[in-house]
Write a protein that holds these residues in place. Structure first.
Motif, PDB file in Angstrom:
ATOM      1  N   ILE A  88       0.838  -1.198   0.000  1.00  0.00           N
ATOM      2  CA  ILE A  88       0.000   0.000   0.000  1.00  0.00           C
ATOM      3  C   ILE A  88       0.872   1.247   0.000  1.00  0.00           C
ATOM      4  O   ILE A  88       0.586   2.240  -0.687  1.00  0.00           O
ATOM      5  CB  ILE A  88      -0.932   0.003   1.234  1.00  0.00           C
ATOM      6  CG1 ILE A  88      -1.930  -1.168   1.170  1.00  0.00           C
ATOM      7  CG2 ILE A  88      -1.656   1.335   1.357  1.00  0.00           C
ATOM      8  CD1 ILE A  88      -3.010  -1.028   0.138  1.00  0.00           C
ATOM      9  N   ALA A  89       1.944   1.216   0.778  1.00  0.00           N
ATOM     10  CA  ALA A  89       2.827   2.387   0.879  1.00  0.00           C
ATOM     11  C   ALA A  89       3.436   2.728  -0.477  1.00  0.00           C
ATOM     12  O   ALA A  89       3.533   3.905  -0.857  1.00  0.00           O
ATOM     13  CB  ALA A  89       3.921   2.132   1.907  1.00  0.00           C
ATOM     14  N   ALA A  90       3.868   1.704  -1.229  1.00  0.00           N
ATOM     15  CA  ALA A  90       4.466   1.955  -2.540  1.00  0.00           C
ATOM     16  C   ALA A  90       3.433   2.519  -3.515  1.00  0.00           C
ATOM     17  O   ALA A  90       3.739   3.403  -4.320  1.00  0.00           O
ATOM     18  CB  ALA A  90       5.068   0.664  -3.096  1.00  0.00           C
ATOM     19  N   VAL A  91       2.209   2.017  -3.450  1.00  0.00           N
ATOM     20  CA  VAL A  91       1.142   2.544  -4.306  1.00  0.00           C
ATOM     21  C   VAL A  91       0.863   4.002  -3.945  1.00  0.00           C
ATOM     22  O   VAL A  91       0.729   4.864  -4.822  1.00  0.00           O
ATOM     23  CB  VAL A  91      -0.140   1.705  -4.166  1.00  0.00           C
ATOM     24  CG1 VAL A  91      -1.293   2.344  -4.944  1.00  0.00           C
ATOM     25  CG2 VAL A  91       0.099   0.282  -4.653  1.00  0.00           C
ATOM     26  N   ALA A 120       0.711   9.636  -5.274  1.00  0.00           N
ATOM     27  CA  ALA A 120       0.648  10.851  -4.455  1.00  0.00           C
ATOM     28  C   ALA A 120      -0.596  10.889  -3.575  1.00  0.00           C
ATOM     29  O   ALA A 120      -1.218  11.941  -3.399  1.00  0.00           O
ATOM     30  CB  ALA A 120       0.736  12.104  -5.330  1.00  0.00           C
ATOM     31  N   PHE A 121      -0.988   9.736  -3.042  1.00  0.00           N
ATOM     32  CA  PHE A 121      -2.047   9.633  -2.037  1.00  0.00           C
ATOM     33  C   PHE A 121      -1.406   9.287  -0.701  1.00  0.00           C
ATOM     34  O   PHE A 121      -0.240   8.907  -0.643  1.00  0.00           O
ATOM     35  CB  PHE A 121      -3.038   8.516  -2.386  1.00  0.00           C
ATOM     36  CG  PHE A 121      -4.009   8.838  -3.486  1.00  0.00           C
ATOM     37  CD1 PHE A 121      -3.929  10.013  -4.217  1.00  0.00           C
ATOM     38  CD2 PHE A 121      -5.023   7.946  -3.807  1.00  0.00           C
ATOM     39  CE1 PHE A 121      -4.823  10.287  -5.228  1.00  0.00           C
ATOM     40  CE2 PHE A 121      -5.920   8.209  -4.824  1.00  0.00           C
ATOM     41  CZ  PHE A 121      -5.821   9.388  -5.540  1.00  0.00           C
ATOM     42  N   VAL A 129      10.822   3.353 -16.142  1.00  0.00           N
ATOM     43  CA  VAL A 129       9.874   3.947 -17.086  1.00  0.00           C
ATOM     44  C   VAL A 129       8.474   3.362 -16.957  1.00  0.00           C
ATOM     45  O   VAL A 129       7.473   4.093 -16.976  1.00  0.00           O
ATOM     46  CB  VAL A 129      10.403   3.808 -18.530  1.00  0.00           C
ATOM     47  CG1 VAL A 129       9.273   3.987 -19.540  1.00  0.00           C
ATOM     48  CG2 VAL A 129      11.490   4.840 -18.783  1.00  0.00           C
ATOM     49  N   SER A 130       8.360   2.045 -16.832  1.00  0.00           N
ATOM     50  CA  SER A 130       7.028   1.428 -16.799  1.00  0.00           C
ATOM     51  C   SER A 130       6.182   2.012 -15.675  1.00  0.00           C
ATOM     52  O   SER A 130       5.006   2.354 -15.868  1.00  0.00           O
ATOM     53  CB  SER A 130       7.144  -0.090 -16.638  1.00  0.00           C
ATOM     54  OG  SER A 130       7.662  -0.676 -17.805  1.00  0.00           O
ATOM     55  N   ALA A 131       6.772   2.112 -14.494  1.00  0.00           N
ATOM     56  CA  ALA A 131       6.039   2.652 -13.353  1.00  0.00           C
ATOM     57  C   ALA A 131       5.640   4.100 -13.593  1.00  0.00           C
ATOM     58  O   ALA A 131       4.530   4.519 -13.246  1.00  0.00           O
ATOM     59  CB  ALA A 131       6.878   2.532 -12.081  1.00  0.00           C
ATOM     60  N   ALA A 132       6.544   4.890 -14.191  1.00  0.00           N
ATOM     61  CA  ALA A 132       6.236   6.299 -14.451  1.00  0.00           C
ATOM     62  C   ALA A 132       5.133   6.449 -15.491  1.00  0.00           C
ATOM     63  O   ALA A 132       4.280   7.340 -15.387  1.00  0.00           O
ATOM     64  CB  ALA A 132       7.500   7.036 -14.901  1.00  0.00           C
ATOM     65  N   LEU A 133       5.120   5.591 -16.496  1.00  0.00           N
ATOM     66  CA  LEU A 133       4.050   5.633 -17.489  1.00  0.00           C
ATOM     67  C   LEU A 133       2.718   5.239 -16.866  1.00  0.00           C
ATOM     68  O   LEU A 133       1.697   5.913 -17.075  1.00  0.00           O
ATOM     69  CB  LEU A 133       4.376   4.713 -18.655  1.00  0.00           C
ATOM     70  CG  LEU A 133       5.452   5.199 -19.634  1.00  0.00           C
ATOM     71  CD1 LEU A 133       5.860   4.070 -20.580  1.00  0.00           C
ATOM     72  CD2 LEU A 133       4.966   6.406 -20.434  1.00  0.00           C
ATOM     73  N   ARG A 134       2.694   4.155 -16.097  1.00  0.00           N
ATOM     74  CA  ARG A 134       1.440   3.716 -15.471  1.00  0.00           C
ATOM     75  C   ARG A 134       0.891   4.776 -14.534  1.00  0.00           C
ATOM     76  O   ARG A 134      -0.322   4.969 -14.433  1.00  0.00           O
ATOM     77  CB  ARG A 134       1.653   2.411 -14.692  1.00  0.00           C
ATOM     78  CG  ARG A 134       1.889   1.187 -15.535  1.00  0.00           C
ATOM     79  CD  ARG A 134       1.661  -0.087 -14.721  1.00  0.00           C
ATOM     80  NE  ARG A 134       2.283  -0.027 -13.417  1.00  0.00           N
ATOM     81  CZ  ARG A 134       3.518  -0.436 -13.139  1.00  0.00           C
ATOM     82  NH1 ARG A 134       4.277  -0.927 -14.109  1.00  0.00           N
ATOM     83  NH2 ARG A 134       3.993  -0.363 -11.913  1.00  0.00           N
ATOM     84  N   ALA A 135       1.782   5.474 -13.831  1.00  0.00           N
ATOM     85  CA  ALA A 135       1.352   6.493 -12.880  1.00  0.00           C
ATOM     86  C   ALA A 135       0.932   7.791 -13.568  1.00  0.00           C
ATOM     87  O   ALA A 135       0.446   8.708 -12.906  1.00  0.00           O
ATOM     88  CB  ALA A 135       2.463   6.776 -11.878  1.00  0.00           C
ATOM     89  N   GLY A 136       1.113   7.882 -14.882  1.00  0.00           N
ATOM     90  CA  GLY A 136       0.757   9.100 -15.595  1.00  0.00           C
ATOM     91  C   GLY A 136       1.783  10.197 -15.471  1.00  0.00           C
ATOM     92  O   GLY A 136       1.527  11.334 -15.865  1.00  0.00           O
ATOM     93  N   GLU A 137       2.978   9.863 -14.959  1.00  0.00           N
ATOM     94  CA  GLU A 137       4.039  10.867 -14.840  1.00  0.00           C
ATOM     95  C   GLU A 137       4.693  11.137 -16.193  1.00  0.00           C
ATOM     96  O   GLU A 137       5.293  12.198 -16.394  1.00  0.00           O
ATOM     97  CB  GLU A 137       5.093  10.395 -13.843  1.00  0.00           C
ATOM     98  CG  GLU A 137       4.551  10.225 -12.427  1.00  0.00           C
ATOM     99  CD  GLU A 137       5.501   9.449 -11.541  1.00  0.00           C
ATOM    100  OE1 GLU A 137       6.583   9.047 -12.034  1.00  0.00           O
ATOM    101  OE2 GLU A 137       5.176   9.233 -10.361  1.00  0.00           O
ATOM    102  N   LEU A 138       4.614  10.171 -17.115  1.00  0.00           N
ATOM    103  CA  LEU A 138       5.136  10.313 -18.470  1.00  0.00           C
ATOM    104  C   LEU A 138       4.053   9.905 -19.463  1.00  0.00           C
ATOM    105  O   LEU A 138       3.177   9.098 -19.143  1.00  0.00           O
ATOM    106  CB  LEU A 138       6.364   9.420 -18.675  1.00  0.00           C
ATOM    107  CG  LEU A 138       7.601   9.687 -17.828  1.00  0.00           C
ATOM    108  CD1 LEU A 138       8.657   8.608 -18.102  1.00  0.00           C
ATOM    109  CD2 LEU A 138       8.173  11.068 -18.094  1.00  0.00           C
ATOM    110  N   ASP A 139       4.149  10.455 -20.673  1.00  0.00           N
ATOM    111  CA  ASP A 139       3.254  10.058 -21.761  1.00  0.00           C
ATOM    112  C   ASP A 139       3.953   9.110 -22.736  1.00  0.00           C
ATOM    113  O   ASP A 139       3.334   8.204 -23.279  1.00  0.00           O
ATOM    114  CB  ASP A 139       2.756  11.295 -22.516  1.00  0.00           C
ATOM    115  CG  ASP A 139       1.988  12.234 -21.609  1.00  0.00           C
ATOM    116  OD1 ASP A 139       1.041  11.769 -20.948  1.00  0.00           O
ATOM    117  OD2 ASP A 139       2.338  13.428 -21.549  1.00  0.00           O
TER     118      ASP A 139
END
Length: 289
Positions: A19-22, A27-28, A133-143
């Motif tokens: 949960i902490a990593a999510v 940013a929740f 990159v994968s995590a940043a894309l899934r999180a919407g931090e990158l397009d």
């Protein structure tokens, strides 16, 4: 009705494990993530999570829902791309991730072409290791992002990410005739956890030894400067070795690094993504490959 935003959180929990990593990724607060997932469980009508003390694991139903969540989120990406195309040409912010070599060599001419052809676009660059990159894309931090893979190291992606091949370049060894000949040498490698570091370690293992890594450096210009100073040997890709400093001999190896464009699955038809990939390809045509 299942909320796609909550499905996204469940998918991230399946990927990240806690949960902490999510919470950090989206940013929740952890309590907010827990509350959203509890609401999703009520909406689903079956237990999705098993809580044991401080740990949380997905139930079989939870894993099943994650599989369906991926399809739902992918379809939403397609819908978003279709709507963007219906609005007209590419415009607005475009968050681009890139590893250092690509950021230095490929992106300047690509961005000049991109903004010249589409003045309504606002590209924003973030330097990032392909492993992240994968995590940043899934999180919407990158397009969209430029990632690479090596012969010994495939790209770090998952079912939520699509990639499109762009170009390939050879690898070189500094100041030795072969990797096996550098068995006793000190090595210069990237920081642990990066694909470049993993590539160097596995290339040496394939030659029958574990390298003695003395320096951990991500910037290839610094790597070459240290090699010129006799501080170790290193593996470097072609684009980083076009103009090596005096004192560095380069041996062409039967290894390559391949660069790909990565984006969220279903979002590849978005006009801004297509425009960016087209600009990448135009810039690649003028690279010294």
């Amino acid at each position: 009705m299942l909320d796609p935003r909550k499905l996204h959180l469940l998918r991230e929990l399946a990927r990240r494990g806690t949960i902490a990593a999510v919470a950090e990724a989206v940013a929740f607060t952890p309590s907010a993530v827990s509350q959203q997932l509890s609401t999703l469980e009520r909406d689903a009508g079956v237990p999705l999570l098993e809580r044991t003390g401080r740990t949380v694991a997905l139930t079989p139903a939870g894993h099943l829902l994650v599989e369906h969540a991926q399809a739902v989120l992918e379809q939403l990406e397609r819908a978003s791309a279709a709507l963007a195309a219906a609005r007209g040409g590419p415009s607005g912010p475009l968050r681009i991730g890139a590893f250092p070599t690509a950021a230095r060599v490929l992106l300047p001419p690509a961005l000049a072409d991109l903004t010249g052809a589409h003045p309504g676009l606002e590209p924003m660059i973030a330097e990032i290791d392909p492993a992240d990159v994968s995590a940043a894309l899934r999180a919407g931090e990158l397009d969209v992002a430029l990632v690479h893979e090596y012969d010994f190291v495939p790209p770090v992606t998952d079912a939520s990410i699509e990639t499109e091949p762009l170009f390939s370049e050879p690898m070189y060894l500094t100041n030795r005739a072969s990797i096996a000949a550098a068995r006793a040498d000190a090595w210069i490698a990237a920081k642990p956890g990066t694909l470049c570091h993993t590539m160097a370690i596995r290339a040496c293992q394939a030659a029958g030894f574990e390298p003695r890594v003395r320096h951990h450096i991500d910037d290839f210009d610094t790597v070459l400067a240290l090699a010129a100073a006799g501080q170790g040997v290193a593996l470097v890709p072609h684009l980083a070795a076009v103009d090596p400093p005096p004192g560095v001999r380069l041996t062409h190896l039967p290894l390559s690094r391949r660069t790909l464009a990565a984006f969220r699955r279903g979002n590849g038809a978005h006009p801004a993504i297509r425009a960016a990939v087209a600009a990448f390809r135009t810039a690649i045509a003028h690279l010294p490959l």
